[in-house]
Design an enzyme around this catalytic site. Structure first.
Site: not given
Length: 286
Positions: A96, A171, A239
């Site tokens: 990701t 995502k 994150k």
């Protein structure tokens, strides 16, 4: 059957690579800590010495690492994937990252003669183990077609989303919504308990209505049992929230709710819960 390389054997990558090995693929594995390859070698995988070496010998090389910095690190440099890819072989990065990082990796791979596909996943440890991840692919369409047999082992759904960057964007959208939902869920559960309701009462009512969803059911049980066994580390969710807020800034899209949820995850990270499951955000609320 195409030979497959797999780089990164953390919580997610290990489960995904194990499924490929068990499905009969010829798999070569690499991890920054070589000891993490031992279990997979025992299952039948070969051990690759460097990302470059894996990319040189495999038709398709997959990667699953923790963040944009790690994704760039295994691609670049004299022992990186780009140094070994060449000759039309394929590199599929399932980490990701943000769209800018993914596009930088794509340039490095294509300039070296390879094909690139980004394919971040929606799902945590259990779906990775069960082979029911949702794989968000974007990039070289011929590589997508070549990777489909492997995707079908690792996931239950693998849409092709177009140009590099669109998988990363999808995502971040999904994880941003997940993080925001978990943040308000933690607050609601805490509020209800302090008001004298029981956790089971709250979960039963939520589960019977329009808000019913697998995450609330699974994480709700974890919160009530104070069980923060890691399937998705909190530090990685923070994150992802940070990257989603940054994408909003870049696109001039106001995201006040996501920004507040990001601050909640930052608070949990500062409190030392980064390596615990995302459910540990509850600890900073209650």
């Amino acid at each position: 059957m195409k030979s497959i390389g797999f780089l990164g054997l953390g919580i997610m990558g290990k489960a995904m690579a194990v499924n490929l090995i068990k499905a009969g693929f010829n798999v070569t594995v690499w991890n920054r800590n070589p000891a993490k390859t031992d279990e997979l070698v025992a299952l039948g995988a070969a051990h690759g010495s460097t990302p470059k070496a894996v990319a040189e010998q495999c038709d398709l090389t997959f990667a699953m690492v923790s963040d944009p910095e790690a994704a760039l690190a295994i691609c670049q440099g004299k022992e990186g994937v780009a140094a070994g890819i060449g000759e039309g072989r394929g590199y599929i990065d399932m980490s990701t990252v943000d769209d800018t990082t993914s596009q930088a990796i794509a340039r490095a791979i294509t300039q070296a003669g390879g094909r690139f596909l980004e394919a971040p996943v929606s799902g945590t440890k259990k779906p990775a183990e069960d082979g029911t991840l949702i794989i968000l692919a974007a990039g070289d369409e011929s590589l997508y077609q070549d990777a489909l047999p492997a995707f079908e082992v690792m996931g239950k759904m693998s849409p092709y989303l177009g140009e590099v960057g669109q998988g990363a964007n999808m995502k971040l959208v999904v994880n941003m919504m997940m993080g925001g939902m978990l943040s308000i869920f933690s607050e609601g559960l805490s509020l209800g308990l302090k008001a004298g309701l029981t956790g089971d009462q709250i979960l039963d009512v939520v589960g019977a209505g329009a808000m019913a969803n697998p995450m609330f059911a699974g994480k709700g049980a974890m919160l009530l049992n104070e069980n923060y066994t890691t399937s998705f580390p909190l530090k990685h969710m923070q994150k992802d929230m940070r990257l989603a807020v940054a994408l909003g800034d870049k696109l001039d899209q106001p995201m006040p709710t996501a920004a507040i949820a990001n601050e909640a995850f930052k608070q949990a990270l500062k409190a030392g819960f980064g390596d615990e499951d995302i459910a540990a955000i509850y600890k900073t609320v209650k």
